[in-house]
Every structure is written in structure tokens, then in C-alpha cells.
Design a protein around this motif. Structure first.
Motif, PDB file in Angstrom:
ATOM      1  N   VAL A  16       0.859  -1.167   0.000  1.00 41.39           N
ATOM      2  CA  VAL A  16       0.000   0.000   0.000  1.00 41.39           C
ATOM      3  C   VAL A  16       0.895   1.215   0.000  1.00 41.39           C
ATOM      4  O   VAL A  16       1.672   1.419   0.934  1.00 41.39           O
ATOM      5  N   ILE A  17       0.817   2.015  -1.062  1.00 38.04           N
ATOM      6  CA  ILE A  17       1.689   3.171  -1.185  1.00 38.04           C
ATOM      7  C   ILE A  17       0.875   4.419  -0.895  1.00 38.04           C
ATOM      8  O   ILE A  17       0.067   4.836  -1.693  1.00 38.04           O
ATOM      9  N   SER A  18       1.031   4.951   0.259  1.00 38.73           N
ATOM     10  CA  SER A  18       0.407   6.224   0.562  1.00 38.73           C
ATOM     11  C   SER A  18       1.405   7.323   0.232  1.00 38.73           C
ATOM     12  O   SER A  18       2.581   7.066   0.021  1.00 38.73           O
ATOM     13  N   HIS A  19       0.943   8.516   0.158  1.00 41.03           N
ATOM     14  CA  HIS A  19       1.794   9.631  -0.234  1.00 41.03           C
ATOM     15  C   HIS A  19       2.661  10.053   0.949  1.00 41.03           C
ATOM     16  O   HIS A  19       2.180  10.624   1.922  1.00 41.03           O
ATOM     17  N   ALA A  20       3.940   9.758   0.850  1.00 40.31           N
ATOM     18  CA  ALA A  20       4.898  10.226   1.858  1.00 40.31           C
ATOM     19  C   ALA A  20       5.520  11.510   1.367  1.00 40.31           C
ATOM     20  O   ALA A  20       5.859  11.621   0.193  1.00 40.31           O
ATOM     21  N   SER A  86      -3.361  13.946  -6.495  1.00 37.66           N
ATOM     22  CA  SER A  86      -4.440  13.656  -5.552  1.00 37.66           C
ATOM     23  C   SER A  86      -5.271  14.896  -5.292  1.00 37.66           C
ATOM     24  O   SER A  86      -4.777  16.029  -5.380  1.00 37.66           O
ATOM     25  N   PRO A  87      -6.556  14.742  -4.969  1.00 38.75           N
ATOM     26  CA  PRO A  87      -7.400  15.895  -4.639  1.00 38.75           C
ATOM     27  C   PRO A  87      -6.871  16.615  -3.405  1.00 38.75           C
ATOM     28  O   PRO A  87      -6.177  16.032  -2.563  1.00 38.75           O
ATOM     29  N   PRO A  88      -7.173  17.893  -3.273  1.00 37.03           N
ATOM     30  CA  PRO A  88      -6.696  18.648  -2.096  1.00 37.03           C
ATOM     31  C   PRO A  88      -7.236  18.054  -0.795  1.00 37.03           C
ATOM     32  O   PRO A  88      -8.398  17.649  -0.709  1.00 37.03           O
ATOM     33  N   ASP A  89      -6.342  17.991   0.194  1.00 39.54           N
ATOM     34  CA  ASP A  89      -6.709  17.492   1.532  1.00 39.54           C
ATOM     35  C   ASP A  89      -7.357  16.117   1.456  1.00 39.54           C
ATOM     36  O   ASP A  89      -8.351  15.817   2.132  1.00 39.54           O
ATOM     37  N   SER A  90      -6.808  15.265   0.627  1.00 40.88           N
ATOM     38  CA  SER A  90      -7.348  13.921   0.465  1.00 40.88           C
ATOM     39  C   SER A  90      -6.394  12.905   1.073  1.00 40.88           C
ATOM     40  O   SER A  90      -5.170  13.050   1.007  1.00 40.88           O
ATOM     41  N   SER A  91      -6.964  11.867   1.665  1.00 43.99           N
ATOM     42  CA  SER A  91      -6.164  10.788   2.240  1.00 43.99           C
ATOM     43  C   SER A  91      -6.122   9.581   1.318  1.00 43.99           C
ATOM     44  O   SER A  91      -5.916   8.450   1.764  1.00 43.99           O
ATOM     45  N   ALA A  92      -6.339   9.801   0.018  1.00 40.49           N
ATOM     46  CA  ALA A  92      -6.366   8.696  -0.931  1.00 40.49           C
ATOM     47  C   ALA A  92      -5.000   8.040  -1.018  1.00 40.49           C
ATOM     48  O   ALA A  92      -3.968   8.698  -0.959  1.00 40.49           O
ATOM     49  N   ALA A  93      -5.010   6.720  -1.128  1.00 41.26           N
ATOM     50  CA  ALA A  93      -3.779   5.948  -1.233  1.00 41.26           C
ATOM     51  C   ALA A  93      -3.860   5.042  -2.443  1.00 41.26           C
ATOM     52  O   ALA A  93      -4.945   4.662  -2.880  1.00 41.26           O
ATOM     53  N   VAL A  94      -2.717   4.718  -2.978  1.00 46.34           N
ATOM     54  CA  VAL A  94      -2.625   3.827  -4.127  1.00 46.34           C
ATOM     55  C   VAL A  94      -2.162   2.475  -3.638  1.00 46.34           C
ATOM     56  O   VAL A  94      -1.114   2.371  -2.998  1.00 46.34           O
TER      57      VAL A  94
END
Length: 559
Positions: A16-20, A86-94
Motif C-alpha cells: 500500500v503506497i500512501s503519499h509520503a 491527488s485531490p486537495p486534503d485527500s487521504s487517498a492511497a494507491v
């Protein structure tokens, strides 16, 4: 250097790659802007160099068509860098499952990920919180580029957020396209639904984005369209258009063949029952018909088509404008199926059939110039005076027809702009020795209508229907000869074979009858076994009378 590789142990599991992000330097009056520092790589740099593959860059929001294009390009053996907006203030993860990573590794491909918040891409490059400069540095040089703003591929967002992400994708695509090869640039776009007036305003370049910045919006120059962001007049951009998108990428953890999970009566998702595709030139009769409100396109098919075009594994000419439609079918398309479909579309465009709106074939046209004069002076003026055409009061409409050359008639569409007539489009009717064909043409390039309109012009459908009537009238007037009807060979009469009667009686054996000469005495009574002696006929023997008894004799005595 703001990229780093993930260890092999992390790749082996479900990743799971979240935005670091690296903390950016704070600017006066601004909050900290985050920019991704981690990327995912399927193989080491040495392995990537050993594979003779192409480098593909994908710019898109998380999930959706962008994820399908990135994963498909990597499975084709290419080295892919996917930049996620990613959308602003989004917690979306790839998230990419381990099975997908294994498939990419077995194909000899590689995939790396990075991303940025959409708001950080709409800041000027001299701002310390801006991520614009880092896009081109991370993407680097590449052989192909795929750009899409399918923001609803993962989660539904508000319309204003979708507009922000779309502008950020345009800016990131422009920065990434600087070091990309001149070929292999693909823009994934929806079917054109805007009017000519709105399209003219959007084609005004970055003035719209600069004007919005004066009203408190973004302060960066935003390209007018996605194709304008990755190409200009000298660079050809292949435009892949789609209808209403549906489906979830197969690499997504939420992907499932069933709607709502397994059930007693399972309902299969449309992306698994509509795998067949059709690719048509956008400017064509079939392409225009496909771009209806009910036309749907699978994200799986659109993403795979974009990856194949960008990696040049599909035979499609650079700068083509095609439309993809999903059709019913459960068979998975392989490389040969995709090649056949793109070849069919390429043949339509190369033969000129792709840009045709109408064509009628005759056996012959005795005098092409005479038929051209009749179309220009008799048929066209009569049609332009009908209520269907003359009743168009808003926007452009066909105003006059003129003869161009000896065998071409041109019908011109004009509209009033600042009390001046501006040509926005044309219809060219060409007469040949055995056919009459019509195609759409561009308008006045100096007024911003130098490209062929992707949408049907007002009243164009009326002219096409009337042109079919004109072909019939030309045959009646002797201007053209009706094609000879081919006689079908008469089918040979089928021989009826009478089947043997079926009986349920089982014979105990064969009875052999003695064959002899026919005689008058032969018959059914003599066919069997003969009697030992001949029977006398007509002489029946009667039994003798019984003797009278004593009682009878005594009764006669008293009488």
C-alpha cells in the motif's frame, strides 16, 4: 534526490503506497505544502536497464484509467513512472496487490510512483511550496506519455474539487511533456459535449487561467486543454476519447467480479461482461453515432488502449482522434485482437472513409460536371430554404452552397460574431465516376475554426438525409445510373428421401415361398397347405331323421 526504492521484502507482500512527503520550506502566510518523496519500483535500476523496454510516463488522479494504463504498460514490459495528482486534503492511497507486482516482474517491466497534492501544482514555480519544478525532474525523459483526468475513478468528488484536479493534471502534464519524445503522446479525453461558443472560449489559451488568478484563483498559467498541455502545432497528440466511464481497475483492492459479493443469484459487473471494444475515427458517421448519451466505455479497455498506443504496440498513426466504445463480450482481448481493431480504424482513416458522413454508389455517372451543377444550383438551394434549416435561429447554420472545382460542392456554415459573419465549418460533397460522398470540413482558421468540428454541425443531419434523397432523384433524372442488382443463383430443389416405414413387429424368421407359374387355381385358399382329398362343394350331407319314440306313437293313436 527525492526518490527512493522500496526494498524487495516490501514488494513481496501486498503493498500500500500512501503519499509520503518531504516537509517543504514554509513561506510567509502559507501552510506547509506536501510533496511525495517515496516511489515504488518493481525492480532495481540494474534490472530496469537490462530490459530493452520503453519508458512511459502516466499523469492522472489516483485509480481509474490512469492506474489501468500504468499497470498495463508495465505488464507489457515497459518501465513506467506514474505521477499521481491527488485531490486537495485527500487521504487517498494507491494500493497494488502482490499478484500484480509479480505479473509485472515476470513480464520484465517496472513501475514507480510519486505524487503531489493538486493545490501544490497550482502555485507559481517560484513559490517554495510549489511542486511544479519537481515534476519534470522526477519524470525525466521518456518515450511515451499518457495523461487523463479521470478523477472519479476512485471516489466521488465535488465538482469544484474535480475542476481543481483537472487543472492540476494539465499543469503536471505540461511539465512532464518537456522531455518526452515527439511521438507516443496520448491524451485520454471524454466525448466532446461543449458547444462551439464554449469551445472557442476554452481555446483562448492560458488567458482564462490567468484571468481566474486575478479573481483569487490559481496564479499559475493553466493550459486550455489536456491536448494543448502536451502538444502544440508541431507535436502531434493522439486523442483517445471515451463515453460514460464505468468499472474499477483489476489491480484495485476493491475490484470484484460480483456486485455486492457472492450471492445465490450473482450479478456480474459490467466491466467483466463488456470486454469487447470498437474503435472508430471520431470524425465519421460511425464515430458520431457512437458518441451518444448512452455510449459507455470501460476503464479497463480505455486504459489498456492508451498504454498500447503510448508504447507503440498498436498500429495507430500519430495525431489520430479516435473514439472507443465498449460492447458486450466476455472474452479477454489479446494483442492480436487489439491490433486488428486498430488496423481496421487505421484503414478507415487512410482510405478517407473515416471522415465521410455519407456515400452512395452508382453503376456509373455519365457526366460528373452536370451532376455537380445540379447539386450546387438546384438541390442545395432548395434544401437550405426548408424550415428545418432556415428555422435555425441560434448559433451557426448552413447559409449557402458553391461549386468548387468541377466535381465538388461546398456548403458553408456561418454565425454572427460582433456583427460579422464567421465561417465555422463546411460540408464538402464530392462527385466521382461512380459515387457521391460528403464529408465535414474546417472553417475559417483566422477566426479560430481551423480544425474540423468534432460535433455534428447544426442541420448537418438534415442535409445528410436529403442527400440520400438526392441520390435517388439523380437516378430518376438520368444523371446517374442505378447499380445493377446482382441476381442470386436459384437454389437447387432438394431431393426428398422417403424414409422406410417403422414397425414394431419383430419377425421370428424369413418365410420363403415357393415360386411357380401362375394359374387360375392359385389363390389365397390354395396358397397354403393342400387338403388330402378334394371337398365337394354345394353338397352338404344332412343327418338322417331320428326314429320316433313310444310316447309319440301312443299320442297319435288317440287322435
Amino acid at each position: 534526490m527525492f526518490t527512493r526504492y522500496v526494498s524487495a521484502a516490501l514488494i513481496a507482500a501486498s503493498v500500500v503506497i500512501s503519499h509520503a512527503f518531504i516537509p517543504a520550506k514554509l513561506a510567509p502566510g502559507r501552510s506547509a505544502t506536501r510533496f511525495p518523496a517515496s516511489t515504488l519500483s518493481m525492480s532495481s535500476s540494474a534490472d530496469a536497464d537490462a530490459v530493452s523496454s520503453k519508458k512511459i510516463i502516466v499523469i492522472s488522479p489516483p485509480g481509474g484509467v490512469g492506474e489501468v494504463a500504468a499497470v498495463t504498460a508495465a505488464k507489457l514490459g515497459n518501465s513506467v513512472r506514474w505521477f499521481v495528482v491527488s485531490p486537495p486534503d485527500s487521504s487517498a492511497a494507491v494500493s497494488l496487490p502482490a499478484s500484480v507486482l509479480e505479473d509485472i516482474a515476470s513480464a520484465g517491466g517496472a513501475i514507480e510512483l510519486a505524487g503531489a497534492d493538486a493545490s501544490s501544482l497550482l502555485l507559481p514555480s517560484d513559490d517554495a511550496s510549489s511542486a511544479i519544478g519537481a515534476v519534470s525532474k522526477w519524470c525525466g525523459s521518456a518515450d511515451g506519455l499518457v495523461c487523463t483526468h479521470d478523477v472519479e475513478g476512485t471516489v466521488a468528488v465535488a465538482s469544484d474539487v474535480a475542476d481543481t484536479v483537472m487543472d492540476a493534471v494539465k499543469v503536471a502534464s505540461r511539465e512532464a511533456a518537456g522531455l518526452v519524445a515527439k511521438s507516443g503522446r496520448v491524451a485520454v479525453l471524454p466525448a466532446p459535449t461543449i458547444d462551439a461558443e464554449e469551445e472557442e472560449e476554452n481555446e483562448s489559451g492560458g488567458a482564462g487561467g490567468l484571468f481566474s488568478s486575478l479573481l483569487g484563483g490559481s496564479s499559475v498559467d493553466i493550459p486550455s486543454s489536456l491536448e494543448a498541455a502536451i502538444g502544440d502545432g508541431a507535436l502531434k497528440v493522439t486523442k483517445l476519447r471515451h463515453g460514460e466511464l464505468f468499472g474499477i481497475p483489476e489491480s484495485s483492492p476493491e475490484a470484484s467480479p460480483f456486485v455486492g459479493g457472492p450471492r445465490r443469484d450473482p450479478q456480474i459487473r459490467d466491466e467483466y461482461t463488456m470486454r469487447s471494444v470498437r474503435v472508430d475515427p471520431t470524425i465519421s458517421a460511425s464515430g458520431t453515432a457512437m458518441m451518444g448519451s448512452t455510449t459507455r466505455s470501460s476503464r479497463l479497455a480505455v486504459g489498456e488502449a492508451a498504454a498500447r498506443v503510448a508504447s507503440k504496440s498498436a498500429p495507430l498513426e500519430e495525431g489520430s482522434d479516435v473514439f472507443l466504445t465498449s460492447l458486450n463480450g466476455v472474452d479477454i482481448l489479446d494483442s492480436s485482437d487489439w491490433s486488428d481493431e486498430f488496423k481496421r480504424c487505421e484503414e478507415m482513416m487512410s482510405s478517407g472513409a473515416g471522415a465521410q458522413l455519407f456515400k452512395e454508389t452508382f453503376e456509373s455517372v455519365p457526366d460528373t460536371e452536370r451532376l455537380t451543377d445540379w447539386i450546387a444550383t438546384k438541390w442545395a438551394p432548395a434544401v437550405l430554404r426548408t424550415y428545418d434549416i432556415a428555422g435555425i435561429r441560434v448559433g451557426a447554420r448552413p447559409v449557402y452552397a458553391s461549386k468548387i472545382g468541377e466535381t465538388t460542392v461546398e456548403i458553408t456554415w456561418q454565425k454572427l460574431v460582433d456583427f460579422q459573419s464567421v465561417t465555422v465549418g463546411k460540408m464538402l460533397i464530392e462527385i466521382s465516376d461512380d459515387s457521391i460522398a460528403a464529408k465535414r470540413g474546417p472553417g475559417d482558421a483566422s477566426a479560430g475554426y481551423g480544425s474540423i468540428s468534432l460535433k455534428p454541425l447544426a442541420g448537418e443531419d438534415v442535409l445528410v438525409r436529403r442527400l440520400a434523397d438526392a441520390a435517388s432523384q439523380a437516378i430518376e433524372k438520368g444523371l446517374a445510373k442505378k447499380p445493377a442488382a446482382t441476381k442470386k443463383p436459384k437454389p437447387e430443389p432438394k431431393k426428398v428421401v422417403v424414409a422406410a416405414p417403422v414397425t414394431t413387429t419383430v419377425s421370428s424368421g424369413d418365410v420363403v415361398q415357393a415360386k411357380g407359374p401362375a394359374s387360375l387355381e392359385s389363390g389365397p385358399r390354395t396358397a397354403g397347405a393342400r387338403r388330402s382329398s378334394e371337398r365337394a362343394r354345394g353338397k352338404r350331407r344332412k343327418s338322417p331323421p331320428k326314429p320316433a319314440t313310444a310316447a309319440e306313437e301312443s299320442s297319435d293313436a288317440f287322435q
